[in-house]
Design a protein around this motif. Structure first.
Motif, PDB file in Angstrom:
ATOM      1  N   ASP A  76      -3.127  20.649 -14.397  1.00 57.36           N
ATOM      2  CA  ASP A  76      -2.357  19.934 -13.432  1.00 57.36           C
ATOM      3  C   ASP A  76      -1.031  19.969 -13.940  1.00 57.36           C
ATOM      4  O   ASP A  76      -0.533  19.872 -15.831  1.00 57.36           O
ATOM      5  N   GLU A  77       0.131  20.820 -13.600  1.00 59.09           N
ATOM      6  CA  GLU A  77       1.170  21.530 -14.484  1.00 59.09           C
ATOM      7  C   GLU A  77       0.944  21.646 -15.587  1.00 59.09           C
ATOM      8  O   GLU A  77       1.709  21.129 -17.066  1.00 59.09           O
ATOM      9  N   PRO A  78       0.169  22.464 -16.057  1.00 56.36           N
ATOM     10  CA  PRO A  78      -0.459  22.446 -17.510  1.00 56.36           C
ATOM     11  C   PRO A  78       1.658  23.883 -18.198  1.00 56.36           C
ATOM     12  O   PRO A  78       0.922  23.732 -19.725  1.00 56.36           O
ATOM     13  N   PHE A 109      -5.050  18.805 -18.128  1.00 59.17           N
ATOM     14  CA  PHE A 109      -4.207  17.703 -18.070  1.00 59.17           C
ATOM     15  C   PHE A 109      -3.026  17.625 -18.407  1.00 59.17           C
ATOM     16  O   PHE A 109      -2.208  18.702 -19.320  1.00 59.17           O
ATOM     17  N   GLN A 110      -1.782  17.015 -17.751  1.00 59.53           N
ATOM     18  CA  GLN A 110      -0.212  17.307 -17.610  1.00 59.53           C
ATOM     19  C   GLN A 110       0.115  17.538 -18.677  1.00 59.53           C
ATOM     20  O   GLN A 110       0.908  18.299 -19.621  1.00 59.53           O
ATOM     21  N   ASP A 111      -0.038  16.165 -20.084  1.00 57.24           N
ATOM     22  CA  ASP A 111       0.270  16.476 -21.620  1.00 57.24           C
ATOM     23  C   ASP A 111      -0.889  17.048 -21.954  1.00 57.24           C
ATOM     24  O   ASP A 111      -1.047  16.178 -23.359  1.00 57.24           O
ATOM     25  N   ALA A 118       1.363  -1.792  -0.558  1.00 56.68           N
ATOM     26  CA  ALA A 118      -0.010   0.403   0.468  1.00 56.68           C
ATOM     27  C   ALA A 118       0.680   1.103   0.140  1.00 56.68           C
ATOM     28  O   ALA A 118       1.711   1.517   0.663  1.00 56.68           O
ATOM     29  N   VAL A 119       0.550   2.015  -0.613  1.00 55.49           N
ATOM     30  CA  VAL A 119       0.926   3.430  -0.741  1.00 55.49           C
ATOM     31  C   VAL A 119       0.704   4.360   0.016  1.00 55.49           C
ATOM     32  O   VAL A 119      -1.053   5.240  -0.352  1.00 55.49           O
ATOM     33  N   ILE A 120       0.668   5.677   0.862  1.00 59.22           N
ATOM     34  CA  ILE A 120      -0.134   6.593   1.416  1.00 59.22           C
ATOM     35  C   ILE A 120      -0.180   7.838   0.361  1.00 59.22           C
ATOM     36  O   ILE A 120       1.402   8.631   0.646  1.00 59.22           O
ATOM     37  N   ALA A 121      -0.288   8.057  -0.589  1.00 61.22           N
ATOM     38  CA  ALA A 121      -0.150   8.881  -1.067  1.00 61.22           C
ATOM     39  C   ALA A 121      -0.726  10.195  -0.584  1.00 61.22           C
ATOM     40  O   ALA A 121      -0.045  12.070  -0.350  1.00 61.22           O
ATOM     41  N   LEU A 122      -1.351  10.325   0.315  1.00 62.16           N
ATOM     42  CA  LEU A 122      -2.075  11.343   1.154  1.00 62.16           C
ATOM     43  C   LEU A 122      -2.329  11.341   2.209  1.00 62.16           C
ATOM     44  O   LEU A 122      -3.525  10.272   2.990  1.00 62.16           O
ATOM     45  N   GLY A 151       4.720  21.002  -3.979  1.00 58.88           N
ATOM     46  CA  GLY A 151       5.310  19.753  -3.327  1.00 58.88           C
ATOM     47  C   GLY A 151       6.598  19.424  -3.749  1.00 58.88           C
ATOM     48  O   GLY A 151       5.761  19.292  -5.628  1.00 58.88           O
ATOM     49  N   PRO A 152       6.984  17.928  -3.139  1.00 59.09           N
ATOM     50  CA  PRO A 152       8.048  17.327  -4.116  1.00 59.09           C
ATOM     51  C   PRO A 152       7.762  16.338  -5.317  1.00 59.09           C
ATOM     52  O   PRO A 152       6.252  16.182  -4.866  1.00 59.09           O
ATOM     53  N   SER A 153       8.195  16.601  -5.957  1.00 54.78           N
ATOM     54  CA  SER A 153       6.946  14.678  -6.859  1.00 54.78           C
ATOM     55  C   SER A 153       6.590  13.541  -6.121  1.00 54.78           C
ATOM     56  O   SER A 153       7.788  13.273  -4.956  1.00 54.78           O
ATOM     57  N   GLY A 154       5.286  13.247  -6.047  1.00 53.68           N
ATOM     58  CA  GLY A 154       5.118  11.845  -5.689  1.00 53.68           C
ATOM     59  C   GLY A 154       4.553  12.079  -4.870  1.00 53.68           C
ATOM     60  O   GLY A 154       4.174  11.075  -3.482  1.00 53.68           O
ATOM     61  N   CYS A 155       4.264  13.161  -3.867  1.00 51.76           N
ATOM     62  CA  CYS A 155       3.576  14.461  -3.086  1.00 51.76           C
ATOM     63  C   CYS A 155       2.065  13.902  -3.237  1.00 51.76           C
ATOM     64  O   CYS A 155       1.347  13.831  -1.398  1.00 51.76           O
ATOM     65  N   GLY A 156       1.570  13.674  -4.338  1.00 49.43           N
ATOM     66  CA  GLY A 156      -0.288  13.259  -3.788  1.00 49.43           C
ATOM     67  C   GLY A 156      -0.556  14.937  -4.479  1.00 49.43           C
ATOM     68  O   GLY A 156      -2.052  14.613  -4.679  1.00 49.43           O
ATOM     69  N   LYS A 157       0.304  15.570  -5.164  1.00 49.84           N
ATOM     70  CA  LYS A 157      -0.615  16.578  -6.161  1.00 49.84           C
ATOM     71  C   LYS A 157      -1.602  16.112  -7.455  1.00 49.84           C
ATOM     72  O   LYS A 157      -2.818  17.057  -6.772  1.00 49.84           O
ATOM     73  N   SER A 158      -0.995  15.221  -7.653  1.00 49.93           N
ATOM     74  CA  SER A 158      -2.323  14.793  -8.948  1.00 49.93           C
ATOM     75  C   SER A 158      -3.105  14.183  -8.536  1.00 49.93           C
ATOM     76  O   SER A 158      -4.398  14.345  -8.613  1.00 49.93           O
ATOM     77  N   THR A 159      -3.023  13.534  -7.324  1.00 44.69           N
ATOM     78  CA  THR A 159      -3.864  12.443  -6.493  1.00 44.69           C
ATOM     79  C   THR A 159      -5.080  13.263  -5.905  1.00 44.69           C
ATOM     80  O   THR A 159      -5.892  13.327  -6.010  1.00 44.69           O
ATOM     81  N   MET A 160      -4.204  15.083  -5.678  1.00 44.54           N
ATOM     82  CA  MET A 160      -5.952  14.682  -5.232  1.00 44.54           C
ATOM     83  C   MET A 160      -6.732  16.228  -5.385  1.00 44.54           C
ATOM     84  O   MET A 160      -7.798  16.162  -6.096  1.00 44.54           O
TER      85      MET A 160
END
Ligand SMILES: Nc1ncnc2c1ncn2[C@@H]1O[C@H](COP(=O)(O)OP(=O)(O)OP(=O)(O)O)[C@@H](O)[C@H]1O
Ligand SMILES: [Mg+2]
Lengths: 251, 269
Positions: free
Chosen positions: B174-176, B97-99, B32-36, B53-62
């Protein structure tokens, strides 16, 4: 200019290969069962009418087999697109169909369908079916994650998703499958003829007659024609599908 | 804990985004990964928040939780007092979306029209809207172009126009502008501010750029990584409308430094 260079290199390779082949033959370093390019060429000049007489029904059956297989493959792929749970079963069935030895299947089909075009068309269809199905299913199911999320965000219905996202996304892979299948249809038709599935006319029939009559140049001529037809099939399919690629091929 | 849930249904003036004690876990058991983890924040109606926040901290998840593309393991998200699922089914959420996620086989105008088609609104009813939007994002003259014929910045503008075409209640980005050069990024930042103030939508922007966050947002939410927790919420006291000139001011640098400290403090822990 670049197109010219793209053509020159393969042409040079081809000419060199022919020259090496011809001189190896003249030097007597090839087995007697190998004809020389010159022999094949003069056989072509002598026998082109006979060749066309036999190639035409093969080509026509290949075409029908190809079209039937395309209809079946795209139909099945669409079913999988609407009912993804069917995917595994369809794949499994397709692998079974694709691994049936066609040489053995021909006599069985002859007993069932009678000797004739139907057998040849069926074998051509089976031989070309697999790449088309794989291309269509993979194309329909592998949609970029962001685009899939966009459709989810917009509460798209399954119908909208298939029609407006999956089908257009599938075009490049589906077309790749069609291209790969073109040569398969021709080889399938020839296998059917070769193993006696379609009576007296056919490139495969001519090939087996020449082979068992120890007519080395004619055997090699039929091989050469088969290769040319297979390559031709690839280019014809590419040409016809290039319209779709221009419209949907994402660069 | 449940205070955000009061008067859910008729609380129309209580707009904005409310995130309350949200936990998001991916997977089960040892993998299990706790993203937030216990994330709470609010964005005022018509406000502009940035998530850094740093990469992988759950921004996109939020963002995905707000958009109902994911559902929280625990906690609640409401937008204008309503559940994200309700908003999504009414197509009231805009997402960049990011891309960019444009459909490459469609022209600019057909990409922007896609949400109208999917919601079965006749595009003729909305034609004025689409052409206004094209003007708003500065793409006049490129209506018939395919995404492949556009620059990266123009593609993001198409994506923004598409996100706005159904007049969403919230705009999630998301990081447009992540893949763009500094000059284009700053120009698009100002355009985004103009669009946001003209449409009155509530915006949440994910970015890796401190200056972008400081230039655009009312409030910057700084997340820490593994698990994603709120490190700091930093208000940006700069006047609106914002200008590039403000980026030279001491106030701006103070905000940037506060953001940097919040981020670095987390990295040193
Ligand atoms: N669908 C998923 N399944 C499993 N784990 C996921 C999933 N989505 C995200 N994660 C995990 O959750 C964490 C947060 O991911 P997220 O994409 O939200 O990070 P991020 O802050 O957007 O990072 P970045 O700045 O690199 O985009 C990561 O550890 C990621 O591996
Ligand atoms: Mg991200």
């Amino acid at each position: 200019m670049k197109r010219l260079r793209d053509l020159v290199l393969p042409a040079v390779v081809f000419v060199v290969a022919i020259a090496v082949w011809q001189s190896a033959h003249s030097a007597g370093s090839l087995p007697r069962s190998v004809a020389s390019p010159a022999q094949i060429y003069s056989e072509l000049l002598d026998r082109h009418e006979l060749l066309w007489f036999h190639s035409r029904p093969t080509l026509i059956s290949s075409l029908w087999g190809f079209l039937a297989a395309a209809a079946a493959a795209f139909g099945l792929a669409l079913i999988v697109a609407f009912a993804p749970k069917m995917g595994r079963s369809v794949y499994a069935a397709a692998v079974v169909v694709a691994s049936v030895p066609l040489i053995a299947l021909t006599p069985i089909l002859v007993l069932w369908l009678e000797r004739g075009s139907a057998v040849r068309i069926t074998i051509a269809a089976i031989a070309s079916f697999f790449p088309m199905l794989i291309g269509a299913i993979e194309g329909l199911t592998h949609v970029s994650k962001d685009r899939a999320e966009l459709f989810e965000l917009l509460s798209a219905s399954r119908w909208q998703r298939v029609m407006r996202l999956q089908m257009p996304s599938a075009v490049p892979l589906a077309v790749a499958g069609l291209r790969a299948a073109g040569a398969g249809a021709i080889l399938g038709a020839i296998i059917a003829e070769w193993s006696g599935g379609s009576g007296a006319r056919g490139l495969g029939t001519l090939m087996s007659t020449a082979l068992f009559g120890f007519n080395v140049p004619l055997t090699w001529l039929t091989i050469a024609v088969t290769v040319v037809l297979s390559i031709g099939a690839y280019f014809v399919v590419s040409l016809i599908t290039s319209v779709a690629i221009r419209r949907f091929g994402h660069v | 804990m449940m205070t955000a849930d009061r008067h859910d249904t008729h609380d129309t003036h209580e707009g904005g985004i409310h995130v309350k004690d949200v936990c998001m876990r991916f997977g089960k058991g040892a993998d299990a990964v706790i993203a937030l983890d216990e994330v709470s924040f609010d964005v005022a109606d018509g406000g502009f928040a940035a998530l850094i926040g740093p990469s992988g901290c759950g921004k996109s998840t939020m963002l995905r939780l707000i958009a109902d593309l994911l559902q929280p393991t625990k906690g609640s998200v409401t937008v204008g007092g309503r559940a994200p699922s309700e908003l999504r089914s009414q197509r009231r959420i805009g997402f960049v979306f990011q891309d960019h996620a444009l459909l490459p086989w469609r022209s600019v105008v057909d990409n922007i029209r896609l949400p109208l088609q999917l919601s079965r609104q006749r595009s003729s009813d909305n034609r004025a809207g689409v052409s206004d939007l094209i003007k708003l994002v500065g793409l006049e003259g490129f209506e018939a172009a395919r995404p492949a014929e556009l620059s990266g910045g123009m593609r993001q503008r198409v994506a923004i126009a598409r996100a706005l075409v159904l007049a969403p209640e919230v705009l999630l980005l998301d990081e447009p502008f992540g893949a763009l050069d500094e000059i284009t990024r700053q120009r698009l930042n100002l355009e985004l501010l103009r669009i946001w103030s003209e449409t009155g939508t509530t915006a949440v922007l994910v970015t890796h750029s401190l200056s972008e966050a400081a230039l655009l947002a009312d409030e910057v939410i700084v997340l820490s990584a593994r698990p994603g927790r709120i490190q700091a919420c930093i208000k940006v006291p700069l006047q609106r409308p914002r200008t590039l000139e403000q980026m030279k001011t001491a106030e701006f640098h103070t905000v940037e430094n506060a953001l940097r400290e919040a981020l670095f403090g987390e990295a040193l822990q």
